[in-house]
Enzyme design. Structure first.
Site, PDB file in Angstrom:
ATOM      1  N   THR A  84       0.842  -1.202   0.000  1.00 36.76           N
ATOM      2  CA  THR A  84       0.000   0.000   0.000  1.00 36.76           C
ATOM      3  C   THR A  84       0.881   1.258   0.000  1.00 36.76           C
ATOM      4  OG1 THR A  84      -1.730  -1.162   1.196  1.00 36.76           O
ATOM      5  CG2 THR A  84      -1.755   1.226   1.362  1.00 36.76           C
ATOM      6  N   GLY A  85       0.394   2.295  -0.665  1.00 43.58           N
ATOM      7  CA  GLY A  85       1.119   3.566  -0.654  1.00 43.58           C
ATOM      8  C   GLY A  85       1.419   4.036  -2.069  1.00 43.58           C
ATOM      9  N   LYS A 128       6.799   0.849   8.900  1.00 43.99           N
ATOM     10  CA  LYS A 128       5.743   0.954   7.903  1.00 43.99           C
ATOM     11  C   LYS A 128       4.454   1.382   8.604  1.00 43.99           C
ATOM     12  CE  LYS A 128       5.200  -2.194   4.887  1.00 43.99           C
ATOM     13  NZ  LYS A 128       4.836  -1.076   3.972  1.00 43.99           N
ATOM     14  N   GLU A 132      -0.473  -5.334   5.994  1.00 46.22           N
ATOM     15  CA  GLU A 132       0.851  -5.427   5.356  1.00 46.22           C
ATOM     16  C   GLU A 132       1.699  -6.470   6.074  1.00 46.22           C
ATOM     17  OE1 GLU A 132       1.333  -0.869   3.676  1.00 46.22           O
ATOM     18  OE2 GLU A 132       2.133  -1.330   5.648  1.00 46.22           O
TER      19      GLU A 132
HETATM   20  C1  5RP Z   1       1.433   2.171   4.172  1.00 47.18           C
HETATM   21  C2  5RP Z   1       2.896   1.939   4.156  1.00 47.18           C
HETATM   22  C3  5RP Z   1       3.671   2.439   2.989  1.00 47.18           C
HETATM   23  O1  5RP Z   1       4.405   1.393   2.447  1.00 47.18           O
HETATM   24  C4  5RP Z   1       4.596   3.513   3.431  1.00 47.18           C
HETATM   25  O2  5RP Z   1       3.831   4.506   4.116  1.00 47.18           O
HETATM   26  C5  5RP Z   1       5.348   4.143   2.256  1.00 47.18           C
HETATM   27  O3  5RP Z   1       4.469   4.887   1.505  1.00 47.18           O
HETATM   28  P1  5RP Z   1       4.903   5.645   0.173  1.00 47.18           P
HETATM   29  O4  5RP Z   1       5.262   4.585  -0.831  1.00 47.18           O
HETATM   30  O5  5RP Z   1       3.655   6.413  -0.209  1.00 47.18           O
HETATM   31  O6  5RP Z   1       6.048   6.552   0.487  1.00 47.18           O
HETATM   32  O7  5RP Z   1       3.470   1.359   5.038  1.00 47.18           O
HETATM   33  O8  5RP Z   1       0.837   1.747   5.364  1.00 47.18           O
END
Ligand code: 5RP
Length: 225
Positions: free
Chosen positions: A32-33, A98, A107
């Site tokens: 996610t993200g 994370k 996750e």
């Molecule tokens: C979501 C996460 C994401 O992997 C983490 O926040 C990184 O996000 P991004 O790829 O938008 O920088 O742990 O819960």
């Protein structure tokens, strides 16, 4: 190159990394993200080469389905050869923080089930010691104040992520002022506070491979033995 372009570069490198693992019956795990979103968008081109994916959040499930990629319940899947996800911080042992997107519990479950965890991150995520990024903790709502008091006893400053409800119907406390010298011990300790669903330290199940994007290209790093 800006940060978003670096995220897309590492997502493309992850596509190359997983391509040999794909078969008609392969189900992969997807994180996610924003970095994971780039990966999903590129994965769309390969959608006929594998069976589908398990998603670490409702948002990821929707994005996958939007590209015509089948999404499976983890309980209905035998094995997950690979899980691809971003990170908020990652150290030289490929231990991570994370959960910036509040998806940490799903996750962590998806990562635990996967044979290989590939972390995709731009260079801003690399740190020597974890904890500059506030560590998220998912809590059962009725336990939020109790967990917060337990964290304060440990010298941590918890901040309620107001208005955020996780996909599991829970709440998030973000832990500030907390440099994490021993991530495995801290992950274990915080998970033992009653009312904690899980914390965003991925130390017991760290990444196997890090694809790290910077202006000089994508570096491929393996977890040290
Ligand atoms: C979501 C996460 C994401 O992997 C983490 O926040 C990184 O996000 P991004 O790829 O938008 O920088 O742990 O819960």
């Amino acid at each position: 190159m800006n940060q978003d372009a670096l995220k897309r570069e590492v997502a493309a490198a992850a596509i190359d990394e997983i391509r040999p693992l794909l078969a008609r019956d392969t189900v992969i795990g997807v994180g996610t993200g924003s970095t994971a979103n780039h990966f999903i968008d590129l994965l769309a081109e390969l959608r006929h080469d594998f069976q589908g994916a398990v998603a670490s959040s409702q948002a990821t499930a929707e994005r996958l389905k939007g590209h015509g990629i089948d999404v499976f319940e983890l309980n209905h899947v035998g094995s997950v050869p690979v899980y691809i996800d971003g990170a908020d911080e990652i150290n030289p042992h490929l231990e991570m923080i994370k959960g910036g997107g509040a998806a940490l519990t799903r996750e962590k479950i998806a990562a635990a089930c996967a044979e290989r965890f590939i972390c995709i991150a731009d260079v801003s995520k690399r740190v020597t010691v974890l904890g500059g990024f506030p560590l998220p903790i998912e809590v059962i709502p009725m336990a939020r104040s109790y967990v917060a008091r337990e964290l304060v006893k440990r010298g941590i400053t918890p901040v309620y992520r107001d208005g955020v409800v996780t996909d599991n119907g829970n709440q998030i406390l973000d832990c500030y002022d907390f440099l994490i010298e021993d991530p495995q011990r801290v992950e274990f300790d915080l998970n033992n506070i009653v009312g904690v669903v899980t914390n965003g330290l991925f130390a017991h199940r760290s990444a196997d491979v890090l694809l790290l994007g910077s202006d000089s290209g994508v570096e491929r790093l393996l977890r040290p033995e």
